[in-house]
Write an enzyme that holds these catalytic residues in place. Structure first.
Site, PDB file in Angstrom:
ATOM      1  N   GLU A 494      -7.143 -11.957  46.800  1.00  0.00           N
ATOM      2  CA  GLU A 494      -6.307 -13.148  46.641  1.00  0.00           C
ATOM      3  C   GLU A 494      -5.531 -13.272  47.748  1.00  0.00           C
ATOM      4  O   GLU A 494      -4.842 -12.056  48.079  1.00  0.00           O
ATOM      5  CB  GLU A 494      -5.807 -12.813  45.250  1.00  0.00           C
ATOM      6  CG  GLU A 494      -6.494 -12.954  43.992  1.00  0.00           C
ATOM      7  CD  GLU A 494      -5.889 -12.036  43.120  1.00  0.00           C
ATOM      8  OE1 GLU A 494      -4.742 -11.883  42.908  1.00  0.00           O
ATOM      9  OE2 GLU A 494      -6.642 -11.649  42.056  1.00  0.00           O
ATOM     10  N   GLU A 525      -9.629 -10.152  39.261  1.00  0.00           N
ATOM     11  CA  GLU A 525      -9.580  -8.732  40.032  1.00  0.00           C
ATOM     12  C   GLU A 525     -11.054  -8.025  39.339  1.00  0.00           C
ATOM     13  O   GLU A 525     -11.605  -7.416  40.436  1.00  0.00           O
ATOM     14  CB  GLU A 525      -8.409  -7.981  39.562  1.00  0.00           C
ATOM     15  CG  GLU A 525      -7.126  -8.432  39.950  1.00  0.00           C
ATOM     16  CD  GLU A 525      -6.600  -9.718  39.652  1.00  0.00           C
ATOM     17  OE1 GLU A 525      -6.879 -10.300  38.582  1.00  0.00           O
ATOM     18  OE2 GLU A 525      -5.529 -10.113  40.106  1.00  0.00           O
ATOM     19  N   GLN A 547      -3.863  -7.180  44.592  1.00  0.00           N
ATOM     20  CA  GLN A 547      -2.828  -7.817  45.402  1.00  0.00           C
ATOM     21  C   GLN A 547      -1.623  -6.893  44.994  1.00  0.00           C
ATOM     22  O   GLN A 547      -1.124  -6.485  46.004  1.00  0.00           O
ATOM     23  CB  GLN A 547      -2.470  -9.106  44.881  1.00  0.00           C
ATOM     24  CG  GLN A 547      -1.498  -9.909  45.834  1.00  0.00           C
ATOM     25  CD  GLN A 547      -1.429 -11.342  45.618  1.00  0.00           C
ATOM     26  OE1 GLN A 547      -1.049 -11.900  44.706  1.00  0.00           O
ATOM     27  NE2 GLN A 547      -2.121 -12.015  46.517  1.00  0.00           N
ATOM     28  N   ASP A 550      -0.202  -2.967  39.893  1.00  0.00           N
ATOM     29  CA  ASP A 550      -0.131  -3.331  38.606  1.00  0.00           C
ATOM     30  C   ASP A 550      -1.262  -3.966  37.891  1.00  0.00           C
ATOM     31  O   ASP A 550      -1.576  -3.957  36.894  1.00  0.00           O
ATOM     32  CB  ASP A 550       1.047  -3.888  38.136  1.00  0.00           C
ATOM     33  CG  ASP A 550       2.554  -3.304  38.775  1.00  0.00           C
ATOM     34  OD1 ASP A 550       3.244  -2.850  37.907  1.00  0.00           O
ATOM     35  OD2 ASP A 550       2.562  -3.456  39.987  1.00  0.00           O
ATOM     36  N   TYR A 551      -1.826  -4.749  38.972  1.00  0.00           N
ATOM     37  CA  TYR A 551      -3.102  -5.558  38.441  1.00  0.00           C
ATOM     38  C   TYR A 551      -4.660  -4.876  38.756  1.00  0.00           C
ATOM     39  O   TYR A 551      -5.580  -5.757  38.144  1.00  0.00           O
ATOM     40  CB  TYR A 551      -3.173  -6.905  39.250  1.00  0.00           C
ATOM     41  CG  TYR A 551      -1.960  -7.511  39.042  1.00  0.00           C
ATOM     42  CD1 TYR A 551      -1.106  -7.759  37.723  1.00  0.00           C
ATOM     43  CD2 TYR A 551      -0.993  -8.091  40.137  1.00  0.00           C
ATOM     44  CE1 TYR A 551       0.077  -8.246  37.476  1.00  0.00           C
ATOM     45  CE2 TYR A 551       0.287  -8.557  39.946  1.00  0.00           C
ATOM     46  CZ  TYR A 551       1.007  -8.789  38.580  1.00  0.00           C
ATOM     47  OH  TYR A 551       1.981  -9.241  38.481  1.00  0.00           O
ATOM     48  N   HIS A 592       5.688  -5.259  38.768  1.00  0.00           N
ATOM     49  CA  HIS A 592       5.691  -5.233  40.409  1.00  0.00           C
ATOM     50  C   HIS A 592       6.252  -4.013  40.856  1.00  0.00           C
ATOM     51  O   HIS A 592       6.446  -3.823  41.948  1.00  0.00           O
ATOM     52  CB  HIS A 592       6.105  -6.302  41.091  1.00  0.00           C
ATOM     53  CG  HIS A 592       5.615  -7.663  40.850  1.00  0.00           C
ATOM     54  ND1 HIS A 592       5.909  -8.496  39.664  1.00  0.00           N
ATOM     55  CD2 HIS A 592       4.769  -8.328  41.662  1.00  0.00           C
ATOM     56  CE1 HIS A 592       5.063  -9.645  39.791  1.00  0.00           C
ATOM     57  NE2 HIS A 592       4.645  -9.674  40.890  1.00  0.00           N
TER      58      HIS A 592
END
Ligand code: TPP
Ligand code: MG
Length: 793
Positions: A494, A525, A547, A550-551, A592
């Site tokens: 992304e 993701e 990105q 956390d993701y 984040h």
């Protein structure tokens, strides 16, 4: 030869004969496969195998599908596809039974060395040194996996690679990897598994990207016991997908509906659809309806519990093999007697294969039993009270289907009961232990020269006038050099393409190297990871970007189930050297600033997890991973991009040794162990503690997987006798892992003067804002106070 026959008639007759032969070959194969399913189930019910799941009811679609699978193509499917594996030559019937028995002998069970459940096939993609094989001239079966729809994300990447091979200038002459991108990825999935998000994300991405992905949905109306009406909108996956259908001037995918019993209809549709996928790179989905499941889902249950008598009756009538048989007779391709002969031969063949596979499985174990019995008998003869030992032996001798564990149990028990048994028993036990370790415990990582831990490190060098630049500029310069020098490297994710990632690591590089090398993806993701896995399997060196750390959770399933287990489950025959790049640790708020390192390292054994303290170290880790054939996750420090670093002169050569910590501050009173962003706090604390009269040694572990393989931390502990592990994961997350490694594996407890400690974040995620951070994550004062407490103890 009939002299009156014209050339035309002759050709027609020959082509009819060839057609007839092919049909009968397909019929024979379908019949053999059915017999394998029937016998396979019996093997489980009689206890020879533990679990069985079979492809009965799917035979005819699969012989039809296999016709269009060419050398160079890729298959990524699920456990129903034994017929396809037989038809393509990827697996044999003896191998099928060897896998059912869990035969660990790779000569007999080359797909997984007995590690996978049955019908999880795999062909070799790389050699023992980690070099990618010529994949263009072989039929490639990507290692099967059990999680439903788990095969979808990587299918996207396998197909996407064809697109790159066709379009990217940098890949033009790689003849052993692709023939101008002509390769199609065949992907199969059950009707119920299309309910998974994996399916939809893959469909959307494939439709956007326009890749040669051919998806076959085996629609037998059930996912174990749950019928289609609870699974799929409108009760039909092809209807539910209508909005994705490609039109003249849109992207999307082609959708075909076929019936599983209609051999001729399927051949026609598959031929047309696959050709379009191959030539035009349009994804295609075949909704194969009216599939049956004669024996039910698996050996774990019986389908009479959830199918009505009417449904069972319908399944018997519409069985694809019966229908194909009738079609052959109706079209006068063979008469009943010829088919009976074929069926008889097929049955006999499969029975013979089963016997052969069982003998091959059992014979080596029988030899072990014999030897163990002799050795333990000899021991028993020397004992005054041999009864309990003889009883143990009797159990082994009477076991008609012994396993390796039964032999080990007797040897170990005799050693437990009788002070090491005898010298001969111990020796034999050790020999078997080593053999079994090779059979069952190897290949979590590459075991040859391609291993990341085998990569020779290279030191940093600096020009005398080396400038100091921002961290992100270090990476930007590094990636620039990397893309100029290595045509196999691709970066995507992304915001990676046009703006060069949210922290500008790739800024300006898409313009320089083109949209085929560095590119944007949708927010997905899961399939970013799958795209990377598939590309890496095909010999490319993808850098897939997530990105924010956390993701990573969105992409964790394929990382854990597919990538991390890939080398293990193929006994080293397949490797996917995917690099996942992400950034994490301290920033702001609940999503984040995460650092879920315990979760990550515990789910990703098999992948290298690198936690660089700065961007120069990160570059060195990318280089090491790229010099290996193995996957890695690199977590850059989110708050490090604007910190100044000295620019090395050998960015592209510098290699960090994985599993080797760095002592970044020397001291002799306490060892502080940490990684990533937290190190900056630890370093500040160490500085202040120096002023307070405490000498701290600060160690950057650099990589959590592998962890301090040379026990360098222990050497520090021997000097300081005090140790504190600091990170910003939850309590007992990665800090507990480091603690365990040093205390138990390295034996650190012997050198302690005070009790060892961990300092971590709170169990909850940090609130937003600087105070949220201060009161949730460990800070400089926390380190100082705890160290002083330890010094006073
Ligand atoms: C993620 C996940 N959830 C549940 C299971 C257990 N499970 C195995 S097969 C299956 C049903 C699959 O049905 P379908 O996709 O229709 O394939 P079929 O077996 O009918 O060919 C389930 C629920 C699993 N393997 N993976
Ligand atoms: Mg189903």
């Amino acid at each position: 030869m009939d002299a009156a026959m014209s050339n035309e008639m002759l050709a027609e007759k020959l082509s009819f004969e060839a057609f007839r032969d092919q049909v009968l070959r397909d019929y024979r194969l379908a019949f053999q496969s059915r017999e394998a399913s029937l016998l396979g189930r019996k093997e489980v019910l009689t206890g020879k195998a533990k679990f069985g799941i079979f492809g009965d009811g799917k035979e005819v679609p699969q012989v039809a599908m296999a016709k269009f699978f060419k050398p160079g193509d890729f298959y990524s499917g699920y456990y129903r596809d034994q017929t396809f594996a037989f038809a393509t030559g990827a697996a044999s019937v003896p191998e099928f039974f060897a896998q059912l028995y869990a035969n660990p002998d790779r000569a007999r069970e080359p797909h997984s060395g007995g590690r996978q459940m049955n019908s999880h096939f795999a062909t070799p993609f790389s050699d023992e040194k980690g070099n990618v094989l010529d994949l263009v001239n072989r039929k490639n079966i990507c290692a099967g996996m059990a999680p439903t729809a788990g095969q979808m994300p990587r299918s996207l990447g396998l197909a996407f690679a064809s697109k790159l091979f066709r379009k990217a200038e940098s890949l033009k002459n790689l003849d052993t990897l692709s023939h101008q991108g002509d390769e199609v990825c065949f992907c199969t999935i059950g009707d119920a598994s299309t309910s998974e998000g994996h399916f939809w994300e893959t469909i959307n991405a494939a439709s956007v990207l326009q890749v040669p992905l051919a998806i076959f949905v085996w629609d037998d109306g059930y996912g174990i016991s749950v019928p289609r009406k609870y699974q799929t909108a409108k009760g039909s996956i092809s209807e539910a997908l209508r909005g994705f259908q490609k039109k003249e001037d849109t992207n999307g995918l082609l959708i075909y509906k076929v019936k599983a019993w209609d051999y001729a209809g399927m051949c026609e549709a598959f031929e047309e659809g696959i050709q379009k996928a191959r030539d035009k790179h349009i994804p295609v989905l075949f909704h194969v309806e009216e599939v049956t499941q004669p024996q039910g889902h698996s050996t774990s249950g019986s389908h009479e519990r959830y199918k009505t008598p009417e449904r069972l009756d319908w399944e018997r009538k519409w069985d694809c093999i019966g229908k194909m048989r009738a079609w052959i007779i109706d079209n006068m391709l063979a008469e009943d007697e010829e088919l009976i002969d074929i069926e008889h031969e097929a049955k006999q063949y499969v029975r013979n294969c089963r016997v052969e596979a069982w003998d091959n499985f059992l014979n080596p174990i029988r030899e072990q039993v014999l030897q163990a019995v002799n050795l333990v008998n000899a021991l028993a003869e020397t004992l005054e009270e041999p009864d309990s030992l003889l009883q143990l032996l009797a159990e082994l001798k009477n076991n008609r289907e012994p396993l390796r564990r039964d032999v080990m149990k007797v040897l170990r028990r005799s050693m437990i009961m009788h002070k090491n048994g005898s010298e001969a028993i111990r020796k034999y036990y050790e020999q078997l232990r080593d053999e079994n370790e090779k059979l069952f415990n190897t290949h979590l990582h590459h075991e040859g020269p391609g291993a990341a831990v085998a990569v020779e490190p290279t030191d940093l060098s600096y020009a005398p006038d080396a400038p100091t630049v921002n961290g992100y500029e270090i990476l930007n310069k590094y990636f620039d050099q990397l893309f100029a020098s290595n045509p196999l490297v691709f970066a995507f994710g992304e915001d990676v393409g046009k703006i060069g990632d949210v922290n500008q690591g790739f800024a300006g590089l898409q313009e320089k190297y083109g949209e085929n090398r560095i590119f944007d993806t949708g927010i997905r993701e899961l399939t970013i990871i799958g795209q990377g896995i598939g590309m890496a399997l095909r010999g490319l060196r993808p850098i897939a970007e997530i990105q924010y750390l956390d993701y990573l959770l969105y992409g964790l399933q394929p990382l854990s189930d597919d990538l991390a287990s890939l080398q293990f489950r193929t006994v080293g025959n397949q490797a996917a050297p995917l690099i996942v790049r992400t950034r994490g640790h301290r920033l702001e708020g609940i999503w984040h600033s995460g650092s879920p390192m315990g979760m990550i390292i515990n789910s990703l054994r098999g992948i290298h997890v690198c936690v660089p303290r700065n961007m120069v170290q990160a570059a060195g880790m990318y280089n090491t991973l790229l010099a290996s054939c193995e996957p890695g996750l690199v977590i850059e420090s989110l708050n490090g991009y604007r910190l100044k670093e000295k620019l090395p002169s050998n960015l592209l050569d510098f290699k960090v040794a994985l599993g080797v910590p760095d002592i970044i501050r020397e001291g002799n009173e306490i060892t502080l162990v940490s990684y990533g962003s937290t190190l900056r706090i630890v370093m500040e604390a160490a500085e202040l503690l120096e002023g307070l009269g405490v000498s701290c040694e600060v160690i950057d572990v650099q990589t959590l997987l592998p962890f301090d393989t040379g026990h360098l931390i222990l050497e520090s502990l021997k000097k300081t006798s005090r140790i504190l592990f600091v990170d910003e994961d939850v309590p007992a997350g990665a800090s507990a892992y480091m603690f365990n490694k040093v205390m138990e594996e390295q034996g650190g407890y012997r050198w302690l003067d005070v009790s060892p400690r961990t300092l971590t974040a709170k169990a909850h995620r940090p609130g937003y804002g600087s105070d949220g951070d201060y009161f949730s994550k460990p800070g400089t004062e926390d380190v100082i106070e705890l160290v002083r407490e330890m010094m006073a103890e």
